[in-house]
Design an enzyme around this catalytic site. Structure first.
Site, PDB file in Angstrom:
ATOM      1  N   GLU A 156      42.463  29.261  31.845  1.00  0.00           N
ATOM      2  CA  GLU A 156      41.651  28.185  32.404  1.00  0.00           C
ATOM      3  C   GLU A 156      40.524  27.729  31.479  1.00  0.00           C
ATOM      4  O   GLU A 156      40.004  26.614  31.633  1.00  0.00           O
ATOM      5  CB  GLU A 156      41.045  28.603  33.738  1.00  0.00           C
ATOM      6  CG  GLU A 156      39.980  29.670  33.654  1.00  0.00           C
ATOM      7  CD  GLU A 156      39.351  29.954  35.009  1.00  0.00           C
ATOM      8  OE1 GLU A 156      38.125  29.776  35.118  1.00  0.00           O
ATOM      9  OE2 GLU A 156      40.071  30.350  35.942  1.00  0.00           O
ATOM     10  N   HIS A 208      38.627  26.350  39.932  1.00  0.00           N
ATOM     11  CA  HIS A 208      37.556  27.348  39.959  1.00  0.00           C
ATOM     12  C   HIS A 208      36.330  26.799  40.711  1.00  0.00           C
ATOM     13  O   HIS A 208      35.197  26.844  40.226  1.00  0.00           O
ATOM     14  CB  HIS A 208      37.155  27.754  38.538  1.00  0.00           C
ATOM     15  CG  HIS A 208      36.591  29.146  38.459  1.00  0.00           C
ATOM     16  ND1 HIS A 208      36.938  30.047  37.487  1.00  0.00           N
ATOM     17  CD2 HIS A 208      35.707  29.804  39.246  1.00  0.00           C
ATOM     18  CE1 HIS A 208      36.291  31.180  37.657  1.00  0.00           C
ATOM     19  NE2 HIS A 208      35.530  31.054  38.744  1.00  0.00           N
ATOM     20  N   CYS A 240      39.350  41.241  43.206  1.00  0.00           N
ATOM     21  CA  CYS A 240      38.925  42.338  42.333  1.00  0.00           C
ATOM     22  C   CYS A 240      38.552  41.796  40.953  1.00  0.00           C
ATOM     23  O   CYS A 240      38.986  40.701  40.569  1.00  0.00           O
ATOM     24  CB  CYS A 240      40.024  43.393  42.217  1.00  0.00           C
ATOM     25  SG  CYS A 240      41.662  42.744  41.857  1.00  0.00           S
ATOM     26  N   PRO A 241      37.754  42.535  40.205  1.00  0.00           N
ATOM     27  CA  PRO A 241      37.377  42.094  38.861  1.00  0.00           C
ATOM     28  C   PRO A 241      38.544  42.222  37.894  1.00  0.00           C
ATOM     29  O   PRO A 241      39.513  42.952  38.155  1.00  0.00           O
ATOM     30  CB  PRO A 241      36.239  43.042  38.484  1.00  0.00           C
ATOM     31  CG  PRO A 241      36.523  44.283  39.266  1.00  0.00           C
ATOM     32  CD  PRO A 241      37.107  43.815  40.566  1.00  0.00           C
ATOM     33  N   LYS A 276      31.980  42.416  48.302  1.00  0.00           N
ATOM     34  CA  LYS A 276      31.370  41.483  49.255  1.00  0.00           C
ATOM     35  C   LYS A 276      32.315  40.340  49.633  1.00  0.00           C
ATOM     36  O   LYS A 276      32.404  39.949  50.796  1.00  0.00           O
ATOM     37  CB  LYS A 276      30.081  40.911  48.667  1.00  0.00           C
ATOM     38  CG  LYS A 276      29.000  41.940  48.399  1.00  0.00           C
ATOM     39  CD  LYS A 276      28.381  42.446  49.676  1.00  0.00           C
ATOM     40  CE  LYS A 276      27.191  43.344  49.375  1.00  0.00           C
ATOM     41  NZ  LYS A 276      26.516  43.830  50.587  1.00  0.00           N
ATOM     42  N   ILE A 277      33.047  39.806  48.649  1.00  0.00           N
ATOM     43  CA  ILE A 277      33.938  38.679  48.937  1.00  0.00           C
ATOM     44  C   ILE A 277      35.143  39.146  49.738  1.00  0.00           C
ATOM     45  O   ILE A 277      35.560  38.493  50.700  1.00  0.00           O
ATOM     46  CB  ILE A 277      34.380  37.993  47.624  1.00  0.00           C
ATOM     47  CG1 ILE A 277      33.168  37.378  46.923  1.00  0.00           C
ATOM     48  CG2 ILE A 277      35.427  36.909  47.908  1.00  0.00           C
ATOM     49  CD1 ILE A 277      33.463  36.835  45.540  1.00  0.00           C
ATOM     50  N   THR A 330      41.512  33.919  44.108  1.00  0.00           N
ATOM     51  CA  THR A 330      40.232  33.236  43.881  1.00  0.00           C
ATOM     52  C   THR A 330      39.300  34.122  43.066  1.00  0.00           C
ATOM     53  O   THR A 330      38.082  33.929  43.094  1.00  0.00           O
ATOM     54  CB  THR A 330      39.556  32.874  45.219  1.00  0.00           C
ATOM     55  OG1 THR A 330      39.414  34.065  46.019  1.00  0.00           O
ATOM     56  CG2 THR A 330      40.370  31.848  45.990  1.00  0.00           C
ATOM     57  N   SER A 331      39.854  35.057  42.325  1.00  0.00           N
ATOM     58  CA  SER A 331      39.039  36.032  41.594  1.00  0.00           C
ATOM     59  C   SER A 331      39.047  35.756  40.091  1.00  0.00           C
ATOM     60  O   SER A 331      38.147  35.103  39.578  1.00  0.00           O
ATOM     61  CB  SER A 331      39.519  37.451  41.892  1.00  0.00           C
ATOM     62  OG  SER A 331      38.627  38.398  41.384  1.00  0.00           O
ATOM     63  N   ARG A 332      40.046  36.236  39.379  1.00  0.00           N
ATOM     64  CA  ARG A 332      40.190  35.997  37.941  1.00  0.00           C
ATOM     65  C   ARG A 332      41.662  35.742  37.636  1.00  0.00           C
ATOM     66  O   ARG A 332      42.553  36.440  38.134  1.00  0.00           O
ATOM     67  CB  ARG A 332      39.681  37.195  37.128  1.00  0.00           C
ATOM     68  CG  ARG A 332      38.154  37.315  37.101  1.00  0.00           C
ATOM     69  CD  ARG A 332      37.519  36.192  36.307  1.00  0.00           C
ATOM     70  NE  ARG A 332      36.063  36.316  36.204  1.00  0.00           N
ATOM     71  CZ  ARG A 332      35.200  35.747  37.036  1.00  0.00           C
ATOM     72  NH1 ARG A 332      35.654  35.027  38.057  1.00  0.00           N
ATOM     73  NH2 ARG A 332      33.888  35.884  36.845  1.00  0.00           N
ATOM     74  N   ASP A 341      42.692  29.436  42.561  1.00  0.00           N
ATOM     75  CA  ASP A 341      41.441  28.789  42.166  1.00  0.00           C
ATOM     76  C   ASP A 341      41.078  29.203  40.745  1.00  0.00           C
ATOM     77  O   ASP A 341      40.073  28.745  40.210  1.00  0.00           O
ATOM     78  CB  ASP A 341      40.317  29.171  43.142  1.00  0.00           C
ATOM     79  CG  ASP A 341      39.041  28.380  42.889  1.00  0.00           C
ATOM     80  OD1 ASP A 341      39.135  27.136  42.781  1.00  0.00           O
ATOM     81  OD2 ASP A 341      37.953  28.986  42.796  1.00  0.00           O
ATOM     82  N   ASP A 375      41.446  49.360  47.553  1.00  0.00           N
ATOM     83  CA  ASP A 375      40.361  49.364  46.576  1.00  0.00           C
ATOM     84  C   ASP A 375      40.352  50.748  45.941  1.00  0.00           C
ATOM     85  O   ASP A 375      40.427  51.751  46.649  1.00  0.00           O
ATOM     86  CB  ASP A 375      39.019  49.081  47.260  1.00  0.00           C
ATOM     87  CG  ASP A 375      37.932  48.710  46.264  1.00  0.00           C
ATOM     88  OD1 ASP A 375      37.652  49.528  45.363  1.00  0.00           O
ATOM     89  OD2 ASP A 375      37.367  47.615  46.387  1.00  0.00           O
TER      90      ASP A 375
END
Length: 333
Positions: A266, A298, A208-209, A157-158, A235-237, A261, A177
């Site tokens: 972190e 974050h 992505c995760p 979605k993002i 901006t994910s992980r 982010d 993906d």
């Protein structure tokens, strides 16, 4: 059936505000703990039915075993990612796990593009200059996003929301993906192999995760394939990027712009006011020395709309479990 008792770890004042507002429609007994969930604090969950956690809480096997022994029935993640949870242990112990798979994809997407624009047009530097009555433009030369090739890694979605925004800027959007959604391809982007995306993109954005397969997805090898002066946005992980490799690439000018982010370590930094502390993370401090690095703490998710959705979805998930109904957001372990 009486409503379950729920406790939230790692809570901030805004969590309490939005969860209390949402709970008017549910009537759960909610307690808020500002500390993270870990070995020292897990005892606080005793007598609660559900424990609600965030991205930096520790939910490994020993923690889950203690939660089970204390009577906890379910774990509610008020976020999309679940890399901090030992799902195998949760299954073994019979603890159900639910999450918020999406809250406001547009919030993170807009933050992502905000990082791109700030880096490309140097808004942050211009702001500081004008505050000091310096209106010179030397050193503020930027570049257009128009006609640039942007690579989106992860088309959930993002990633989709980010692609739509970038199309509005006139960008060519490539996507990778491992589970492509081909029906989206002609609308928003063109699917390519990962190596092809890395080679072609002027800007690479990660959506992505974090899994065993994606840990340090951006490493020395990947960076070596990128265009010189590439812009990299995450901006994910944090663990998607090998931070030491990124620093070397910044020093060699391979990476021309880096917007983060999230950060690998972190959990020791973000969401806290450390302005009066000495930060002993030398890698993070090194990142801050580069003029072409922009870091936010974050906050990509941090909008009114997103926090409302997080609270409402979390409580609806718990309601489903409490009433023994099927929950669409329960993780299949």
């Amino acid at each position: 059936m009486s409503p379950w008792k729920l406790c939230l770890f790692s809570t901030k004042p805004y969590d309490k505000t939005f969860f209390e507002q949402a709970n008017n429609a549910y009537g759960f007994n909610i307690s808020f703990f500002d500390c993270e969930l870990n070995q020292k604090t897990v005892v606080l969950a005793k007598s609660f039915d559900v424990v609600c956690v965030f991205v930096n809480d520790n939910v490994d096997a020993p923690i889950l075993e203690q939660l089970k022994a204390q009577g906890v029935k379910a774990l509610a993640l008020r976020c999309a990612g679940y890399n901090n949870v030992d799902l195998n242990a949760a299954k073994r112990l019979g603890i159900k796990v639910v999450r918020v798979p999406e809250y406001s994809p547009e919030a993170v997407a807009e933050h992502t593009v905000g990082l791109m624009l700030t880096l490309s047009r140097k808004f942050h530097k211009a702001y500081n200059r004008v505050k000091e009555d310096n209106f010179a433009l030397n050193g503020l030369l930027g570049f257009n996003l128009h006609k640039k090739t942007v690579g989106i890694i992860g088309t959930g979605k993002i990633g989709q929301a980010t692609s739509k925004i970038l199309q509005g800027f006139g960008c060519t959007v490539l996507a990778y993906d491992p589970f492509p959604q081909n029906k989206l391809e002609n609308e928003h982007f063109k699917y390519v192999e990962l190596d092809s995306l890395i080679v072609q993109a002027d800007i690479i954005s990660l959506h992505c995760p974090l899994t065993q397969d994606t840990q340090h997805l951006i490493n020395d090898k990947a960076i070596s394939m990128m265009k010189n002066n590439v812009m990299l946005i995450n901006t994910s992980r944090g663990g998607l990027i090998d931070t030491k490799a990124a620093i070397q690439a910044l020093k060699s000018k391979k990476i021309g712009y880096l917007g983060l982010d999230v950060y690998e370590q972190e959990s020791n930094l973000f969401f806290e006011d450390l302005s009066n502390e000495i930060i002993d993370d030398d890698i993070f401090q090194r990142l801050l020395t580069f003029p072409n690095v922009l870091i936010t703490g974050h906050q990509g998710f941090f909008t009114q709309e997103a926090l409302t959705a997080i609270a409402t979805t979390t409580l609806e998930n718990i309601k489903c479990l409490n009433e023994n109904n099927a929950c669409p957001n329960q993780l299949e372990i």
